[in-house]
Design a protein around this motif. Sequence first.
Motif, PDB file in Angstrom:
ATOM      1  N   TYR A  21       0.869  -1.189   0.000  1.00 29.23           N
ATOM      2  CA  TYR A  21       0.000   0.000   0.000  1.00 29.23           C
ATOM      3  C   TYR A  21       0.899   1.230   0.000  1.00 29.23           C
ATOM      4  O   TYR A  21       1.735   1.407   0.899  1.00 29.23           O
ATOM      5  CB  TYR A  21      -0.905   0.012   1.225  1.00 29.23           C
ATOM      6  CG  TYR A  21      -1.911   1.149   1.218  1.00 29.23           C
ATOM      7  CD1 TYR A  21      -3.143   1.000   0.588  1.00 29.23           C
ATOM      8  CD2 TYR A  21      -1.615   2.374   1.807  1.00 29.23           C
ATOM      9  CE1 TYR A  21      -4.060   2.046   0.554  1.00 29.23           C
ATOM     10  CE2 TYR A  21      -2.531   3.419   1.777  1.00 29.23           C
ATOM     11  CZ  TYR A  21      -3.745   3.252   1.148  1.00 29.23           C
ATOM     12  OH  TYR A  21      -4.657   4.287   1.105  1.00 29.23           O
ATOM     13  N   GLY A  22       0.723   2.085  -1.011  1.00 33.55           N
ATOM     14  CA  GLY A  22       1.526   3.302  -1.087  1.00 33.55           C
ATOM     15  C   GLY A  22       3.009   2.982  -1.041  1.00 33.55           C
ATOM     16  O   GLY A  22       3.498   2.071  -1.721  1.00 33.55           O
ATOM     17  N   MET A  23       3.751   3.720  -0.213  1.00 32.13           N
ATOM     18  CA  MET A  23       5.189   3.497  -0.072  1.00 32.13           C
ATOM     19  C   MET A  23       5.525   3.003   1.331  1.00 32.13           C
ATOM     20  O   MET A  23       6.591   3.272   1.879  1.00 32.13           O
ATOM     21  CB  MET A  23       5.947   4.786  -0.396  1.00 32.13           C
ATOM     22  CG  MET A  23       5.706   5.281  -1.823  1.00 32.13           C
ATOM     23  SD  MET A  23       6.584   6.805  -2.226  1.00 32.13           S
ATOM     24  CE  MET A  23       8.244   6.177  -2.448  1.00 32.13           C
ATOM     25  N   GLN A  24       4.601   2.256   1.925  1.00 28.69           N
ATOM     26  CA  GLN A  24       4.831   1.760   3.287  1.00 28.69           C
ATOM     27  C   GLN A  24       5.970   0.751   3.361  1.00 28.69           C
ATOM     28  O   GLN A  24       6.602   0.605   4.414  1.00 28.69           O
ATOM     29  CB  GLN A  24       3.550   1.126   3.831  1.00 28.69           C
ATOM     30  CG  GLN A  24       2.446   2.120   4.132  1.00 28.69           C
ATOM     31  CD  GLN A  24       1.148   1.453   4.544  1.00 28.69           C
ATOM     32  OE1 GLN A  24       0.986   0.245   4.392  1.00 28.69           O
ATOM     33  NE2 GLN A  24       0.215   2.238   5.042  1.00 28.69           N
ATOM     34  N   ARG A  25       6.229   0.051   2.268  1.00 25.03           N
ATOM     35  CA  ARG A  25       7.354  -0.891   2.274  1.00 25.03           C
ATOM     36  C   ARG A  25       8.643  -0.147   2.594  1.00 25.03           C
ATOM     37  O   ARG A  25       9.479  -0.633   3.371  1.00 25.03           O
ATOM     38  CB  ARG A  25       7.463  -1.573   0.906  1.00 25.03           C
ATOM     39  CG  ARG A  25       8.434  -2.731   0.872  1.00 25.03           C
ATOM     40  CD  ARG A  25       8.619  -3.263  -0.528  1.00 25.03           C
ATOM     41  NE  ARG A  25       9.527  -2.423  -1.298  1.00 25.03           N
ATOM     42  CZ  ARG A  25       9.871  -2.658  -2.556  1.00 25.03           C
ATOM     43  NH1 ARG A  25       9.346  -3.673  -3.211  1.00 25.03           N
ATOM     44  NH2 ARG A  25      10.717  -1.875  -3.189  1.00 25.03           N
ATOM     45  N   GLU A  26       8.805   1.037   1.998  1.00 25.46           N
ATOM     46  CA  GLU A  26      10.016   1.824   2.210  1.00 25.46           C
ATOM     47  C   GLU A  26      10.071   2.409   3.615  1.00 25.46           C
ATOM     48  O   GLU A  26      11.114   2.889   4.056  1.00 25.46           O
ATOM     49  CB  GLU A  26      10.091   2.961   1.183  1.00 25.46           C
ATOM     50  CG  GLU A  26      10.350   2.498  -0.242  1.00 25.46           C
ATOM     51  CD  GLU A  26       9.155   1.826  -0.881  1.00 25.46           C
ATOM     52  OE1 GLU A  26       8.003   2.107  -0.489  1.00 25.46           O
ATOM     53  OE2 GLU A  26       9.367   0.993  -1.785  1.00 25.46           O
ATOM     54  N   SER A  27       8.941   2.380   4.320  1.00 20.25           N
ATOM     55  CA  SER A  27       8.903   2.907   5.693  1.00 20.25           C
ATOM     56  C   SER A  27       9.070   1.824   6.744  1.00 20.25           C
ATOM     57  O   SER A  27       9.000   2.122   7.934  1.00 20.25           O
ATOM     58  CB  SER A  27       7.582   3.654   5.927  1.00 20.25           C
ATOM     59  OG  SER A  27       7.498   4.784   5.072  1.00 20.25           O
ATOM     60  N   GLY A  28       9.242   0.560   6.313  1.00 17.94           N
ATOM     61  CA  GLY A  28       9.617  -0.455   7.280  1.00 17.94           C
ATOM     62  C   GLY A  28       8.713  -1.651   7.423  1.00 17.94           C
ATOM     63  O   GLY A  28       9.042  -2.557   8.198  1.00 17.94           O
ATOM     64  N   LEU A  29       7.588  -1.713   6.707  1.00 17.39           N
ATOM     65  CA  LEU A  29       6.688  -2.844   6.881  1.00 17.39           C
ATOM     66  C   LEU A  29       7.185  -3.987   5.992  1.00 17.39           C
ATOM     67  O   LEU A  29       6.689  -4.234   4.886  1.00 17.39           O
ATOM     68  CB  LEU A  29       5.255  -2.460   6.526  1.00 17.39           C
ATOM     69  CG  LEU A  29       4.156  -3.236   7.267  1.00 17.39           C
ATOM     70  CD1 LEU A  29       2.784  -2.655   6.999  1.00 17.39           C
ATOM     71  CD2 LEU A  29       4.184  -4.709   7.041  1.00 17.39           C
ATOM     72  N   ILE A  30       8.189  -4.711   6.504  1.00 15.77           N
ATOM     73  CA  ILE A  30       8.862  -5.764   5.758  1.00 15.77           C
ATOM     74  C   ILE A  30       9.271  -6.887   6.704  1.00 15.77           C
ATOM     75  O   ILE A  30       9.343  -6.697   7.923  1.00 15.77           O
ATOM     76  CB  ILE A  30      10.123  -5.235   5.026  1.00 15.77           C
ATOM     77  CG1 ILE A  30      11.073  -4.562   6.045  1.00 15.77           C
ATOM     78  CG2 ILE A  30       9.759  -4.268   3.922  1.00 15.77           C
ATOM     79  CD1 ILE A  30      12.372  -4.085   5.441  1.00 15.77           C
ATOM     80  N   GLY A  31       9.554  -8.069   6.147  1.00 10.98           N
ATOM     81  CA  GLY A  31      10.041  -9.173   6.950  1.00 10.98           C
ATOM     82  C   GLY A  31      10.314 -10.389   6.082  1.00 10.98           C
ATOM     83  O   GLY A  31      10.116 -10.373   4.861  1.00 10.98           O
ATOM     84  N   MET A  32      10.782 -11.465   6.697  1.00  6.84           N
ATOM     85  CA  MET A  32      11.197 -12.676   5.990  1.00  6.84           C
ATOM     86  C   MET A  32      10.289 -13.849   6.333  1.00  6.84           C
ATOM     87  O   MET A  32       9.653 -13.884   7.391  1.00  6.84           O
ATOM     88  CB  MET A  32      12.638 -13.053   6.364  1.00  6.84           C
ATOM     89  CG  MET A  32      13.688 -12.003   6.046  1.00  6.84           C
ATOM     90  SD  MET A  32      14.268 -12.060   4.344  1.00  6.84           S
ATOM     91  CE  MET A  32      15.194 -13.586   4.306  1.00  6.84           C
ATOM     92  N   ILE A  33      10.250 -14.829   5.409  1.00  8.66           N
ATOM     93  CA  ILE A  33       9.507 -16.078   5.597  1.00  8.66           C
ATOM     94  C   ILE A  33      10.464 -17.226   5.288  1.00  8.66           C
ATOM     95  O   ILE A  33      11.050 -17.281   4.200  1.00  8.66           O
ATOM     96  CB  ILE A  33       8.282 -16.155   4.667  1.00  8.66           C
ATOM     97  CG1 ILE A  33       7.351 -14.956   4.879  1.00  8.66           C
ATOM     98  CG2 ILE A  33       7.520 -17.461   4.886  1.00  8.66           C
ATOM     99  CD1 ILE A  33       6.215 -14.874   3.870  1.00  8.66           C
ATOM    100  N   ARG A  34      10.636 -18.142   6.242  1.00 10.49           N
ATOM    101  CA  ARG A  34      11.482 -19.314   6.055  1.00 10.49           C
ATOM    102  C   ARG A  34      10.612 -20.565   6.075  1.00 10.49           C
ATOM    103  O   ARG A  34       9.924 -20.831   7.055  1.00 10.49           O
ATOM    104  CB  ARG A  34      12.531 -19.404   7.165  1.00 10.49           C
ATOM    105  CG  ARG A  34      13.679 -18.444   6.984  1.00 10.49           C
ATOM    106  CD  ARG A  34      14.444 -18.164   8.253  1.00 10.49           C
ATOM    107  NE  ARG A  34      14.768 -19.341   9.050  1.00 10.49           N
ATOM    108  CZ  ARG A  34      15.515 -19.286  10.150  1.00 10.49           C
ATOM    109  NH1 ARG A  34      16.003 -18.119  10.566  1.00 10.49           N
ATOM    110  NH2 ARG A  34      15.774 -20.380  10.829  1.00 10.49           N
TER     111      ARG A  34
END
Length: 788
Positions: free
Chosen positions: A139-152
């Motif tokens: 949504y928008g540029m929220q990825r660049e603001s930190g809403l990220i993570g990993m899946i193993r």
Amino acid sequence: MMRSCRFSDTSHVFTLMVICFITLFSSSVHGQGKIRRVKWEVKYELKSPDCFEKLVITINGQFPGPTIKAQQGDTIIVELKNSFMTENVAVHWHGIRQIGTPWFDGVEGVTQCPILPGEIFTYQFVVDRPGTYMYHSHYGMQRESGLIGMIRVSPPSTEPEPFTYDYDRSLLLTDWYHKGMSEKATGLASIPFKWVGEPQSLMIQGRGRFNCTNNLMTPQRSEAEVYNASHADCSRLVLTVIPRKTYRLRIGSLTSLSALSFQIEGHNLTIVEADGHYVEPFTVRNLFIYSGETYSVLLKADQNPSRNYWITTSIVSRPEKTPPATAVLNYHPNHPRKHPPTPASSNFRPEWNDTRHRLAQSVAIKARKGFLHAPPDNSDKVIVLLNTQNKVNGYMRWSVNNIGTPWFDGVEGVTQCPILPGEIFTYQFIVDRPGTYMYHSHYGMQRESGLIGMIRVSPPSTEPEPFTYDYDRSLLLTDWYHNGMSEKATGLASIPFKWVGEPQSLMIQGRGRFNCTNNLMTPQRSEAEVCNASHADCSRLVLTVIPGKTYRLRIGSLTSLSALSFQIEGHNLTVVEADGHYVEPFTVRNLFIYSGETYSVLFKADQNPSRNYWITTSIVSRPEKTPPATAVLNYHPNHPRKHPPTPASSNFRAAWNDTRHRLAQSVAIKARKGFLHAPPENSDKVIVLLNTQNKVNGYMRWSVNNGVRVPVRMQGSKEIPVKNVTFRDMSVGITYKKKHIFQCAYVQGRVIGTIFPSPCENLDRYDEQEQLVKQSDSQNATDIDYEI
């Protein structure tokens, strides 16, 4: 073109439906994984991930968000609460195929509507293959603001991976801007266009070190407020290793702009996985990684254990204006804060414009033997995709091939989010072929409340149609309920289930005549208020014609429940178009039309011009409890209000259960010569679709195949890809193409029905189903093409 198909012996159809249903569900589950449930709260917090304080999006207070760890076949359930004050949110599960659950893919405006502030939304999906994946806001540029993570995702314990290691670690690489999301987005959407520029920092697992001497603090805040090099948020990441042990590093990149090189001082990296696929191992000194990619590398702690080593990531593919990010590889039992004895710049980094090593890495990536998912032997088509950038009305805009408007299809929750009260939304699309079409609301039951209409598309003047006429008219047929939309919807969603019943009226172009003596007024209103037979709104439609002229009637149906028969007293109707396709002309007395269909018919005003004639539409396929709708065909210069001399009931209507004429119409529909859009010569697969109705927690619910995916056909260990697909709709009966375009219906690799001759060798054959379909062949099943 989609037509219904019926057989006189419905027991065969029912038997085949039951067999298909049982086969589908008895073979659909081949091993249940665990359910892994998490609760996340997404919100903004002030943090200093590169020592510069700014608003960062966190999940449960963490940046990056928690790593999801699962095993192949597990079901992931994420209950996400949007705790933003003013922003929506959606989370995309990058690399997860979402087989059977496309609505949980998390792409806002495409597979879901955004999660509004204060709302809780639950994602639920199966991780169907092992590997390294990521999640991020879409949504928008929220990825660049930190809403990220990993899946193993690990394989089952019974299926060992093709390489060994002692420990498993994840590292997420990002670039970082000090400007907020809104400021960057506003610049990109402004006139003049304002580019975001280079990132201020790079980060390894959410840790970076901004050089404060660049003096980029905001004018409203002091340097001490903005930058704090001793803040715990920006302490270097320390990756502790035990000498002589082997580590699997799962490395992902979610940068906004930057392609990266990743390296560990003095150590080689052996690549064993790329984007969730095992690859033939090969060794690199620098791992080149682009945004959206994931790799697994094996690292052996085989260097001098008395010291620590630098881990760095740096920018490639563009001039390096952003300093590298650094972390420390800490050999146990050295102190984690013990700096490597060498400067970080000594860790070899390639030049930003050195493409040789990057190309060598790409060429070296090959699928691991024994884990090969081969592409199809042949392709039907090559699609060239070009990412284009243009100015539109002075604004910079991006697209693919400068075309494509699936987001204007108007299916709420699928191709667009709903238009909120008071909002204005602009639809823009190209009508790419001539024909007769319709529009209608796709929200709730608004279609049944009147948001409907017709679309007439003419061919270019240089391309004449294959028939001639003098005048062009449109008629939209509907059924009509007196209960409001909310009342009907509430009944359907209630316990006990409350069926909507039969419609009170039928209508031709929005005009009908309800019989007031049925006394269906609401208790709060008098009969005079409710039913007024003299109201102008319900005066009969009058279609005026000039004697001797030929008229094209474009007829569409948007009924809720009713299949209809349409007829004009004393006149034949010549069908020339069906659902936007020209057809070989054929003449009918009654035009049978189902909801969603359109036809063009030609009729000539060639009857006695001294009188008028009835136009009627009536219900077929179910007992006729709703009276027909009537209109008047007015021969000019007769008065429009002059009633036909015959009663309306004298206009021949087919019996509701007379299927013979309906089947004859379906069989007669053939593509017009010279305007043929031929189906593919072969199809790879038949998909069985069963319209199902069940009680769920006491509520009546509808779905297709109960939401269970019809899997791909397997040939040994190879998936046969879907290219040209033919559907078989079990809810209306057996349908097939006369030239036997498709041959087998596959469910979990089994043949559940065949059209002979069958090429379905080496698969379980169900002779009973085959016989049923053979029997249907003798019952004049209709041709059906489902285009996708």
